[in-house]
Design an enzyme around this catalytic site. Sequence first.
Site, mmCIF file in Angstrom:
data_model
loop_
_atom_site.group_PDB
_atom_site.id
_atom_site.type_symbol
_atom_site.label_atom_id
_atom_site.label_comp_id
_atom_site.label_asym_id
_atom_site.label_seq_id
_atom_site.Cartn_x
_atom_site.Cartn_y
_atom_site.Cartn_z
ATOM 1 N N ARG A 251 0.839 -1.219 0.000
ATOM 2 C CA ARG A 251 0.000 0.000 0.000
ATOM 3 C C ARG A 251 0.864 1.255 0.000
ATOM 4 O O ARG A 251 0.350 2.363 -0.114
ATOM 5 C CB ARG A 251 -0.869 0.024 1.250
ATOM 6 C CG ARG A 251 -1.572 -1.273 1.530
ATOM 7 C CD ARG A 251 -3.046 -1.140 1.271
ATOM 8 N NE ARG A 251 -3.633 -2.470 1.319
ATOM 9 C CZ ARG A 251 -4.895 -2.690 1.526
ATOM 10 N NH1 ARG A 251 -5.723 -1.686 1.677
ATOM 11 N NH2 ARG A 251 -5.367 -3.910 1.559
ATOM 12 N N THR B 297 11.014 -3.797 2.444
ATOM 13 C CA THR B 297 10.068 -4.729 3.051
ATOM 14 C C THR B 297 10.530 -6.160 2.828
ATOM 15 O O THR B 297 11.647 -6.397 2.348
ATOM 16 C CB THR B 297 8.619 -4.411 2.581
ATOM 17 O OG1 THR B 297 7.719 -5.231 3.310
ATOM 18 C CG2 THR B 297 8.431 -4.614 1.093
ATOM 19 N N LYS C 98 14.718 -6.876 4.901
ATOM 20 C CA LYS C 98 14.971 -5.956 6.017
ATOM 21 C C LYS C 98 16.285 -6.226 6.754
ATOM 22 O O LYS C 98 16.914 -5.301 7.252
ATOM 23 C CB LYS C 98 13.806 -6.017 7.019
ATOM 24 C CG LYS C 98 12.530 -5.374 6.484
ATOM 25 C CD LYS C 98 11.455 -5.358 7.554
ATOM 26 C CE LYS C 98 10.254 -4.555 7.094
ATOM 27 N NZ LYS C 98 9.293 -4.340 8.181
ATOM 28 N N ASP D 9 9.121 1.644 11.983
ATOM 29 C CA ASP D 9 7.988 0.866 12.512
ATOM 30 C C ASP D 9 7.780 1.154 14.004
ATOM 31 O O ASP D 9 6.660 1.090 14.499
ATOM 32 C CB ASP D 9 8.226 -0.638 12.336
ATOM 33 C CG ASP D 9 8.046 -1.084 10.897
ATOM 34 O OD1 ASP D 9 7.310 -0.405 10.147
ATOM 35 O OD2 ASP D 9 8.637 -2.102 10.520
ATOM 36 N N GLY E 256 2.829 -13.528 19.511
ATOM 37 C CA GLY E 256 3.785 -13.680 18.409
ATOM 38 C C GLY E 256 5.175 -13.263 18.834
ATOM 39 O O GLY E 256 5.346 -12.478 19.789
ATOM 40 N N GLY F 27 9.548 -11.117 13.508
ATOM 41 C CA GLY F 27 10.185 -9.826 13.264
ATOM 42 C C GLY F 27 9.322 -8.662 13.720
ATOM 43 O O GLY F 27 9.827 -7.696 14.310
ATOM 44 N N GLY G 79 -4.526 -1.900 12.305
ATOM 45 C CA GLY G 79 -3.117 -1.890 11.927
ATOM 46 C C GLY G 79 -2.777 -0.940 10.792
ATOM 47 O O GLY G 79 -1.592 -0.684 10.539
HETATM 48 P P1 ATR Z 1 6.723 -11.052 10.936
HETATM 49 O O1 ATR Z 1 7.994 -10.431 10.463
HETATM 50 O O2 ATR Z 1 5.492 -10.490 10.282
HETATM 51 O O3 ATR Z 1 6.610 -11.068 12.434
HETATM 52 P P2 ATR Z 1 7.438 -13.839 11.077
HETATM 53 O O4 ATR Z 1 8.783 -13.470 11.603
HETATM 54 O O5 ATR Z 1 7.319 -14.925 10.067
HETATM 55 O O6 ATR Z 1 6.734 -12.573 10.415
HETATM 56 O O7 ATR Z 1 6.477 -14.180 12.351
HETATM 57 C C1 ATR Z 1 5.156 -14.607 12.208
HETATM 58 C C2 ATR Z 1 4.538 -14.806 13.586
HETATM 59 O O8 ATR Z 1 3.233 -15.374 13.417
HETATM 60 C C3 ATR Z 1 5.315 -15.740 14.495
HETATM 61 O O9 ATR Z 1 5.101 -15.373 15.838
HETATM 62 C C4 ATR Z 1 4.634 -17.093 14.186
HETATM 63 O O10 ATR Z 1 4.787 -18.062 15.176
HETATM 64 P P3 ATR Z 1 6.062 -19.070 15.130
HETATM 65 O O11 ATR Z 1 7.235 -18.287 15.646
HETATM 66 O O12 ATR Z 1 5.678 -20.202 16.022
HETATM 67 O O13 ATR Z 1 6.210 -19.472 13.677
HETATM 68 C C5 ATR Z 1 3.192 -16.640 14.102
HETATM 69 N N1 ATR Z 1 2.367 -17.611 13.344
HETATM 70 C C6 ATR Z 1 2.312 -17.748 12.001
HETATM 71 N N2 ATR Z 1 1.450 -18.749 11.672
HETATM 72 C C7 ATR Z 1 0.981 -19.254 12.849
HETATM 73 C C8 ATR Z 1 0.049 -20.302 13.199
HETATM 74 N N3 ATR Z 1 -0.558 -21.026 12.254
HETATM 75 N N4 ATR Z 1 -0.204 -20.534 14.515
HETATM 76 C C9 ATR Z 1 0.400 -19.785 15.482
HETATM 77 N N5 ATR Z 1 1.290 -18.785 15.212
HETATM 78 C C10 ATR Z 1 1.568 -18.528 13.919
#
Ligand code: ATR
Length: 281
Positions: A23, A69, A73, A110, A136, A139, A248
């Site tokens: 976006r 992005t 990063k 951010d 979560g 990153g 968000g």
């Molecule tokens: P970002 O940079 O957007 O944070 P990321 O580093 O891939 O992306 O992190 C994604 C987050 O979503 C993580 O906390 C991930 O949990 P894991 O560390 O266990 O992978 C969480 N997440 C993604 N899919 C998930 C799912 N199906 N159930 C629970 N947590 C999930």
Amino acid sequence: MNSESPQKPLLTGVIGYPIAHSRSPAVHGYWIRRLGLRAFYVPMEVTRVDFPDVLRSLAKMGFRGVNITVPHKETALQRSDSLSDEAALIGAVNTLTISSRGKIHGDNTDVYGFLQNLRSANSGWSAKDAPTLVLGAGGAARGVIFALISDGAEEIHVVNRTRERAERLKNDFGYRVTTHDFSSVPSLVPKMGTVINTTSLGMENKPSLTFPYEKLTAGTVVTDLVYTPLNTMFLQQAEAQGCVTVDGLGMLLHQAAASFYHWFGTQPAVDANVRRAALGA
Ligand code: ATR
């Protein structure tokens, strides 16, 4: 011919892979038009392999700066000539500013975007007022935890599917962070002042988040970093419990405003018009 002619347009943009969904071109394009700047903001789809070459070429092509992005990063951080404290501590860069001598400065807006979104949606909000629950540990969570600590948070509870990732955050950020399993969430939630979803759950085409909504107390501030859809199930359910919900998209807009300021020296307005532009409405 004078290459530094004032007529020369300022070039900015965003680099990622993929980039079609971003976006940011709509947001920055709106501000550039609104402020009547002679500038462009270009979406650039660049693979991991090509990214270092592209980065080196930006200065030669006359770019003032770019947003970075997924998935670049961390590489952008390694390739910056200088870094802000935020970028260095989080380990990720989302904004590069290129000096007239071609030096690249990496920053992470951010942090500002996250805090400014919550502050502008709830006047007087501060992370120091009450414990915070972060869902979560990826990153995005790193940036959020840095922001919460920089705002004075004393008590941050992190829950993640993969516990080791949460432990890593605790090791990096120290005693203010406590880690838990999802099974502890129902007993934690009633004590929280702010609850933040940083996982990708609830995003379009992803499973939704399982959360004990009935444990939320009215007045708790609930925010979701997911903004597609804008009004996530997480926010809808929290609102039904009387929580103060913050979507968000505001974080995206405020981080974009901080990047824009780095490049153009002007703080653009984050208002209903730019929200509409971001949503393509
Ligand atoms: P970002 O940079 O957007 O944070 P990321 O580093 O891939 O992306 O992190 C994604 C987050 O979503 C993580 O906390 C991930 O949990 P894991 O560390 O266990 O992978 C969480 N997440 C993604 N899919 C998930 C799912 N199906 N159930 C629970 N947590 C999930």
